[in-house]
Design an enzyme around this catalytic site. Structure first.
Site, short mmCIF file in Angstrom:
data_model
loop_
_atom_site.label_atom_id
_atom_site.label_comp_id
_atom_site.label_asym_id
_atom_site.label_seq_id
_atom_site.Cartn_x
_atom_site.Cartn_y
_atom_site.Cartn_z
N TYR A 136 44.90 31.07 46.57
CA TYR A 136 43.73 31.93 46.64
C TYR A 136 42.53 31.05 47.02
O TYR A 136 42.65 29.83 47.14
CB TYR A 136 43.52 32.66 45.31
CG TYR A 136 44.60 33.69 45.02
CD1 TYR A 136 44.90 34.68 45.95
CD2 TYR A 136 45.32 33.67 43.83
CE1 TYR A 136 45.88 35.63 45.70
CE2 TYR A 136 46.31 34.62 43.58
CZ TYR A 136 46.59 35.59 44.52
OH TYR A 136 47.56 36.52 44.28
N CYS A 153 60.02 42.59 38.20
CA CYS A 153 58.61 42.22 37.99
C CYS A 153 57.94 41.74 39.27
O CYS A 153 56.90 42.25 39.67
CB CYS A 153 58.48 41.21 36.85
SG CYS A 153 59.30 39.64 37.17
C1 LIG Z 1 54.30 39.62 38.67
C2 LIG Z 1 53.51 38.36 38.55
C3 LIG Z 1 52.12 38.43 38.53
C4 LIG Z 1 51.37 37.25 38.41
N1 LIG Z 1 50.00 37.34 38.35
C5 LIG Z 1 49.26 36.22 38.20
C6 LIG Z 1 47.85 36.28 38.06
O1 LIG Z 1 47.25 37.34 37.96
N2 LIG Z 1 47.17 35.11 38.01
C7 LIG Z 1 47.79 33.89 38.04
O2 LIG Z 1 47.13 32.86 37.98
N3 LIG Z 1 49.14 33.82 38.10
C8 LIG Z 1 49.89 34.93 38.16
N4 LIG Z 1 51.25 34.85 38.16
C9 LIG Z 1 51.89 33.55 37.89
C10 LIG Z 1 52.14 33.39 36.38
O3 LIG Z 1 50.95 33.34 35.65
C11 LIG Z 1 52.94 32.12 36.05
O4 LIG Z 1 52.20 31.01 36.49
C12 LIG Z 1 54.32 32.06 36.67
O5 LIG Z 1 54.98 33.29 36.59
C13 LIG Z 1 55.18 30.99 35.99
O6 LIG Z 1 55.29 31.24 34.63
P1 LIG Z 1 56.65 31.83 33.98
O7 LIG Z 1 57.76 31.01 34.50
O8 LIG Z 1 56.44 31.70 32.50
O9 LIG Z 1 56.76 33.24 34.45
C14 LIG Z 1 52.02 36.00 38.30
C15 LIG Z 1 53.42 35.95 38.30
C16 LIG Z 1 54.16 37.11 38.41
C17 LIG Z 1 55.66 37.03 38.37
S1 SF4 Z 2 63.60 39.43 32.77
FE1 SF4 Z 2 62.05 38.07 33.58
S2 SF4 Z 2 62.44 38.01 35.79
FE2 SF4 Z 2 63.50 39.79 34.97
S3 SF4 Z 2 62.06 41.46 35.24
FE3 SF4 Z 2 61.79 40.67 33.16
S4 SF4 Z 2 60.15 39.21 33.37
FE4 SF4 Z 2 60.90 39.58 35.43
#
Ligand SMILES: Cc1cc2nc3c(=O)[nH]c(=O)nc-3n(C[C@H](O)[C@H](O)[C@H](O)COP(=O)(O)O)c2cc1C
Ligand code: SF4
Length: 643
Positions: A180, A352
């Site tokens: 961004y 998601c």
């Molecule tokens: C559906 C979705 C929406 C997201 N929206 C944002 C957001 O609004 N701002 C941001 O900085 N990161 C966003 N992310 C990234 C997450 O904050 C996070 O950095 C990433 O999913 C890795 O973390 P996790 O492995 O715990 O999911 C988004 C990720 C997903 C999957």
């Molecule tokens: S289990 Fe994890 S990867 Fe699958 S829909 Fe839910 S949040 Fe997304």
């Protein structure tokens, strides 16, 4: 290992920490997640509040409310994005902040500008960026910002922070990550300006921070989310992030949140199960060495990897995004030392990530209540009933679990000698560990829910009638239908994964959908020579789901799998499989084994046979139509919540 340490010394994750002037009750943070649950004008909705309250109730110390757009000009990066662009939005934001804080959870608001990744169809304007550039994700070329416009953007961030403070938030997080606008300015790959904002790529970030700090004063948390590596040639690397981070600290941020990637490389940001856990933790560790403020690590953390990161001094806080969609009570379960009860995120990105890309509201494949917390709340049933579930696969177990939680008396009949259905085969490859964890979780919930599970018990009409349930739920799954390939000697993907059938040194895998790709990868990583055959012109799963399955494609490329798209498998012969390409030419792929990984069909006849065995009969899951985990879970909940 981590759990034993935790029992002796207490979880680091649970220890309070001071960030700026704010004391956070623990070190677990909900990472920002755009979810499209707000109203179309970007204002807060009841659904959005319900969604966050569920996670606050679940014990998380801090919630960073999703990316909001700071102005109504160019900053909006997604359909139906939450906004902070007008004073009119403050009242709704205040409702949200207070609802979260009522549970002792700190509420931060993420402030963002989409830059060249803004969808022009939303803003109805050409996107803006540090330099004119084509976005591979939107297909539109952004134009270069003027100095006057940059200054206006800096001011808009400060005004947005003022609104967040007025709304009662405990802090703001500047979105400087993921390609961004602010991360574009910091990136040598994306910022080619020849003025001061190009010579000093930290300048925009620094000015935004200092203007925000001047606006909100010292008694308000200001954080910065940084992309610490773009993962593109010529892009920003950790060294750049380590130069910028102390400069941002000097301008007055209270914490730094270390993420990575730009849209094109988004599969590093929200890594799929084809990639390692805690995939970005070393970036956080690198940044931590150069700053004195708390560092948040994010990226495919489990509570175990998060705990390890804290213990090894790689971070001060750990953020969870998808893990909290899958289980809003993750933090509470850590506090109660019940980590085996945490429902795992499968890191498939479906639905998601896919729904995010489509501008649809948030859903989760393992937690159908995600995004509709009130409608899908599991409440006691009006009348306790006897429920018989036929089939102990995912849909059957999930329906049984939810029905039992509602107070029904539930029995599950499973023909095989173990629960799980297709989940058992699906969890075999090492890159499907999470599916195995979900299976183990479901089996544990059967025990916890007091469900009467009868293995090696084939449900016949006579047996069902004898058991006389008030409600019958049929969840008998799908099977490979007979066709000319099965007739002529192929084996199925499920047989291979379950170890029922052996595969030679070479194999052709027929069907390039998810099952086919995964079966091919599983075999190739055992050193077998694999050809993957797909009738469509490209692998259907290739780059979908917000790029998450790109992780799968990278691994397929690395495993040297030969991919034949546009080829129809016609006949299995001794020595291989004959395929027809789209120009009607025949090819013989010489292999020892042919593995069929397409054509699962619902067991509809079996479903039909139970129609008159009870007064209330429902069919759910793959026996309605062979689909994915998400659809099976949804079916299960819909029925279990209405009986
Ligand atoms: C559906 C979705 C929406 C997201 N929206 C944002 C957001 O609004 N701002 C941001 O900085 N990161 C966003 N992310 C990234 C997450 O904050 C996070 O950095 C990433 O999913 C890795 O973390 P996790 O492995 O715990 O999911 C988004 C990720 C997903 C999957
Ligand atoms: S289990 Fe994890 S990867 Fe699958 S829909 Fe839910 S949040 Fe997304």
């Amino acid at each position: 290992m981590v759990k034993q340490m935790a029992i002796i010394n207490g979880w680091e994750l649970l220890k309070p920490i001071k960030v700026g002037n704010k004391k956070l009750k623990n070190r677990m943070v909900m990472a920002p997640l755009e979810n499209h649950l707000n109203n179309a004008d970007g204002s807060v909705s009841k659904k959005l509040i319900d969604y966050y309250v569920e996670r606050a109730k679940g014990g998380i110390g801090t919630i960073i409310v999703q990316n909001t757009h700071v102005d109504d000009q160019y900053s909006n990066s997604a359909l139906s994005q939450l906004g902070v662009y007008s004073d009119n939005l403050i009242a709704g934001l205040n409702e949200l902040a207070e609802a979260v804080q009522a549970f002792g959870t700190a509420a931060f608001l993420q402030l963002g500008h989409g830059g060249y990744q803004c969808n022009p169809n939303i803003a109805k304007r050409q996107p803006v960026a540090p330099s004119a550039m084509l976005s591979v994700t939107t297909g539109v070329t952004a134009r270069e910002l003027t100095i006057a416009e940059i200054k206006e953007i800096e001011d808009n961030f400060a005004i947005a922070a003022r609104r967040a403070k007025q709304a009662g938030f405990d802090g703001v997080e500047i979105h400087g990550a993921h390609g961004y606008l602010l991360s574009e300015f910091l990136s040598p790959y994306l910022n080619h300006r020849t003025d001061k904002y190009g010579y000093d790529r930290t300048l925009l970030g620094r000015r935004v921070i200092s203007k925000i700090r001047n606006m909100v004063g010292s008694d308000f948390v200001v954080g910065y989310r940084i992309t610490a590596c773009d993962f593109v040639p010529g892009g920003l690397v950790l060294e750049d992030a380590c130069k910028a981070a102390p400069m941002f600290e000097s301008e007055g941020i209270d914490y730094i949140h270390v993420s990575a990637a730009i849209y094109e490389t988004g599969y590093y940001m929200s890594a799929s199960s084809y990639m390692e856990r805690a995939n970005l933790v070393e970036l956080a560790a690198g940044v931590k060495q150069v700053v004195g403020i708390p560092v948040v690590s994010v990226g495919s953390h489990t509570v175990e990897t998060g705990e390890t990161a804290l213990r090894e001094g790689k971070a001060d806080l750990v953020a969870f995004a998808r893990g909290l969609l899958a289980d809003p009570e993750l933090a509470k379960k850590v506090a109660e030392d019940r980590i085996e009860d945490i429902r795992p995120c499968l890191r498939s990105g479906y639905p998601c990530g896919k729904r995010f890309a489509q501008g649809l509201s948030m859903r989760c494949e393992v937690n159908p209540a995600c995004g509709r917390e009130e409608e899908y709340r599991i409440l006691p049933a009006g009348r306790k009933r006897t429920v018989l579930v036929v089939g102990g696969g995912l849909a059957g177990m999930e329906a049984a679990r939810v029905a039992a939680l509602r107070g029904h008396q539930v029995t599950v009949l499973e023909k095989g000698d173990a629960l799980g259905g297709l989940l058992r085969a699906a969890s075999v490859p090492d890159f499907k560990v999470e599916v195995g964890q979900l299976l183990a979780w479901l089996v544990r919930q059967m025990e916890r829910g007091g469900i009467d599970v009868r293995l090696k018990t084939e449900a016949t009409q006579d047996l069902v009638i004898k058991l006389n349930p008030e409600v019958l739920i049929v969840a008998v799954g799908s099977e490979y239908g007979a066709n000319r390939l099965t007739a002529s000697g192929s084996v199925t993907g499920v047989q291979v994964l379950e170890g029922e059938r052996k595969v030679g040194k070479s194999a052709a895998v027929v069907g390039g959908g998810l099952v086919g790709c995964e079966t091919a990868l599983y075999l190739a990583e055992q050193g077998k020579r694999i050809t993957l055959v797909e009738a469509l012109d490209e692998l259907p799963e290739a780059w979908v789901n917000g790029g998450l399955e790109a992780g799968l494609m990278l691994r397929i490329e690395k495993a040297n799998i030969t991919v034949r798209t546009g080829w129809h498998a016609e006949e299995v012969r001794d020595g291989g499989v004959v395929c027809l390409d789209k120009h009607w030419r025949n090819h013989l792929i010489e292999t020892e084994t042919v593995v069929l990984a397409a054509g699962l069909t619902a067991r509809t006849e079996l479903v039909e046979s139970f129609q008159n065995c009870a007064t209330e009969v429902y069919a759910i899951g793959d026996c309605v139509e062979a689909r994915r985990i998400h659809e099976a879970s949804q079916d299960a909940w819909r029925v279990a919540l209405r009986i």
